[in-house]
Design a protein around this motif. Structure first.
Motif, mmCIF file in Angstrom:
data_model
loop_
_atom_site.group_PDB
_atom_site.id
_atom_site.type_symbol
_atom_site.label_atom_id
_atom_site.label_comp_id
_atom_site.label_asym_id
_atom_site.label_seq_id
_atom_site.Cartn_x
_atom_site.Cartn_y
_atom_site.Cartn_z
ATOM 1 N N ALA A 89 0.823 -1.208 0.000
ATOM 2 C CA ALA A 89 0.000 0.000 0.000
ATOM 3 C C ALA A 89 0.859 1.260 0.000
ATOM 4 O O ALA A 89 0.535 2.249 -0.677
ATOM 5 C CB ALA A 89 -0.940 -0.014 1.203
ATOM 6 N N LEU A 90 1.952 1.245 0.744
ATOM 7 C CA LEU A 90 2.856 2.397 0.784
ATOM 8 C C LEU A 90 3.479 2.636 -0.590
ATOM 9 O O LEU A 90 3.572 3.782 -1.053
ATOM 10 C CB LEU A 90 3.947 2.158 1.830
ATOM 11 C CG LEU A 90 5.042 3.224 1.945
ATOM 12 C CD1 LEU A 90 4.439 4.577 2.304
ATOM 13 C CD2 LEU A 90 6.086 2.809 2.980
ATOM 14 N N ILE A 91 3.898 1.577 -1.238
ATOM 15 C CA ILE A 91 4.476 1.702 -2.580
ATOM 16 C C ILE A 91 3.468 2.324 -3.542
ATOM 17 O O ILE A 91 3.783 3.272 -4.282
ATOM 18 C CB ILE A 91 4.942 0.323 -3.092
ATOM 19 C CG1 ILE A 91 6.186 -0.136 -2.321
ATOM 20 C CG2 ILE A 91 5.241 0.364 -4.593
ATOM 21 C CD1 ILE A 91 6.578 -1.578 -2.568
ATOM 22 N N ASP A 92 2.245 1.827 -3.513
ATOM 23 C CA ASP A 92 1.227 2.310 -4.448
ATOM 24 C C ASP A 92 0.786 3.739 -4.162
ATOM 25 O O ASP A 92 0.143 4.368 -5.010
ATOM 26 C CB ASP A 92 0.010 1.388 -4.411
ATOM 27 C CG ASP A 92 0.276 0.035 -5.061
ATOM 28 O OD1 ASP A 92 1.287 -0.085 -5.781
ATOM 29 O OD2 ASP A 92 -0.519 -0.901 -4.844
ATOM 30 N N SER A 93 1.116 4.287 -2.996
ATOM 31 C CA SER A 93 0.722 5.659 -2.662
ATOM 32 C C SER A 93 1.593 6.703 -3.352
ATOM 33 O O SER A 93 1.265 7.893 -3.321
ATOM 34 C CB SER A 93 0.775 5.862 -1.146
ATOM 35 O OG SER A 93 2.129 5.860 -0.673
ATOM 36 N N HIS A 94 2.694 6.294 -3.986
ATOM 37 C CA HIS A 94 3.583 7.247 -4.653
ATOM 38 C C HIS A 94 3.030 7.651 -6.028
ATOM 39 O O HIS A 94 2.295 6.895 -6.661
ATOM 40 C CB HIS A 94 4.974 6.640 -4.815
ATOM 41 C CG HIS A 94 5.713 6.478 -3.517
ATOM 42 N ND1 HIS A 94 5.410 5.496 -2.588
ATOM 43 C CD2 HIS A 94 6.745 7.194 -2.976
ATOM 44 C CE1 HIS A 94 6.227 5.606 -1.551
ATOM 45 N NE2 HIS A 94 7.037 6.624 -1.755
ATOM 46 N N ASP A 95 3.420 8.830 -6.472
ATOM 47 C CA ASP A 95 2.948 9.319 -7.772
ATOM 48 C C ASP A 95 3.472 8.469 -8.923
ATOM 49 O O ASP A 95 2.753 8.215 -9.881
ATOM 50 C CB ASP A 95 3.380 10.780 -7.970
ATOM 51 C CG ASP A 95 2.664 11.713 -7.014
ATOM 52 O OD1 ASP A 95 1.425 11.674 -6.974
ATOM 53 O OD2 ASP A 95 3.336 12.461 -6.293
#
Length: 364
Positions: free
Chosen positions: A150-156
């Motif tokens: 989830a943290l990875i996917d939160s990046h632009d």
């Protein structure tokens, strides 16, 4: 009568405290003024760069061999290419050869060289600004020990390496599902193109995800021409961008410098003997290392995942491979990442480039 020694407890205790404080202060001064190994400061207060290591780092036999082969291919008109793709392959090869030089200032041009083509393809407003945040996802087996999906996917922008799987079954919670840029070395591009004589298998994340590739072999401009023509990928496929050779040269010099420094520190031998441990003609930086440097040029903030190793983890999270490739010095690259995160002003070549590195966080 023997004179009694002065030993009143009310006086002895303050004296002992005073001595202890004095010793503590002297130790503190010694620690704060002593320069740690490998972090010596120069007269200007910045970290010193070993001139001998910098000079040796500029020698890159592997790159020289690639350039010699490229010139021969150009002389032979790149006959390996299909006739309908030959002109495009030759144009790409000529342009690539014409930009071969060491120029750290290329970091300031990466938004134009990488982000702008992606934005044009996506129909985004061309504001010339970096991405707000980027995640570079490596392929180390250590990813399976954390749930950073989830943290990875939160990046632009999420950058993935060499078509490692994402968003598939049990991997999703560890590595995420979002992909905005696929970073491939040209060996991978060549292999996946050969499967069907087209580019469909090279686009592991779909035809809408751009590819950034660096040329390990000049002959791979043939595969680049095929993929750029959308063969097997469908109409409107995303661009396949070749890394600027100046970025390649910068990455090669950085990694060799850190590898030389590590060799001298660990063996006590002269840097000139570095070749006894590494085969210079094969030595190269990893795909992940260049992806991290490229991200630093196009992002305001960079997060790095899946770089590192653990005795119980596989080399790649999605394969059974445990061994490492001899042509990379991963430990030297890890030292480079630590400097990116903790003291970017100490990084040779980059610190004099005029480019301000963004904050980098490495998730281990």
């Amino acid at each position: 009568m023997m004179k009694r020694q002065w030993s009143h407890p009310s006086c002895a205790l303050p004296l002992l405290v005073a001595v202890f404080l004095l010793l503590t202060f002297r130790c503190y001064v010694s620690q704060t003024t002593q320069q740690p190994p490998g972090r010596a400061d120069d007269a200007a207060g910045s970290y010193a760069v070993d001139a001998t290591l910098a000079e040796l780092a500029a020698v890159d036999p592997a790159a020289s061999a690639v350039l010699r082969d490229a010139e021969k291919l150009l002389e032979g008109n790149l006959t390996r290419a299909p006739p309908e793709r030959r002109d495009a392959a030759l144009r790409g090869l000529r342009d690539w050869l014409g930009r071969q030089r060491f120029e750290p200032g290329v970091m300031a041009e990466l938004v134009d060289l990488v982000k702008r083509p992606i934005d044009r393809y996506a129909g985004a407003r061309d504001d010339g600004r970096p991405y707000a945040s980027c995640a570079v996802v490596g392929n180390s087996g250590i990813l399976l020990a954390r749930e950073h999906g989830a943290l990875i996917d939160s990046h632009d922008l999420v950058v993935r390496l060499n078509n490692a799987p994402a968003g598939e079954g049990r991997f999703a919670r560890h590595v995420g599902a979002k992909t905005g840029l696929a970073f491939l070395n040209s060996n991978v591009l060549s292999r996946c193109t050969a499967r069907t004589a087209g580019c469909r298998y090279c686009r592991a994340y779909g035809g809408r995800v751009p590819i950034l590739t660096y040329m390990c072999n000049a002959a791979h401009f043939v595969e680049h021409a095929v993929c750029s023509a959308d063969e097997g990928a469908g109409a409107g496929a995303a661009p396949v961008i070749v890394t600027d050779p100046r970025l390649d040269a910068l990455c090669a010099r950085l990694v060799k410098y850190y590898s030389l420094r590590r060799f001298v520190r660990e063996t006590g031998r002269p840097a000139a003997e570095w070749g006894t441990r590494h085969e210079e003609g094969m030595f190269h930086y990893s795909s992940g290392m260049q992806a991290v440097v490229a991200a630093a040029g196009v992002c305001r903030r960079v997060s790095v995942f899946g770089f590192g190793k653990d005795p119980g983890a596989r080399h790649h999270y999605h394969t059974l491979q445990r061994g490492e490739l001899d042509l990379h010095d991963y430990e030297a690259e890890y030292e480079f990442y630590r400097d990116l995160e903790e003291r970017p002003e100490a990084i040779p070549f980059l610190r004099d480039s005029g480019f301000r590195l963004p904050p980098v966080v490495v998730y281990r």
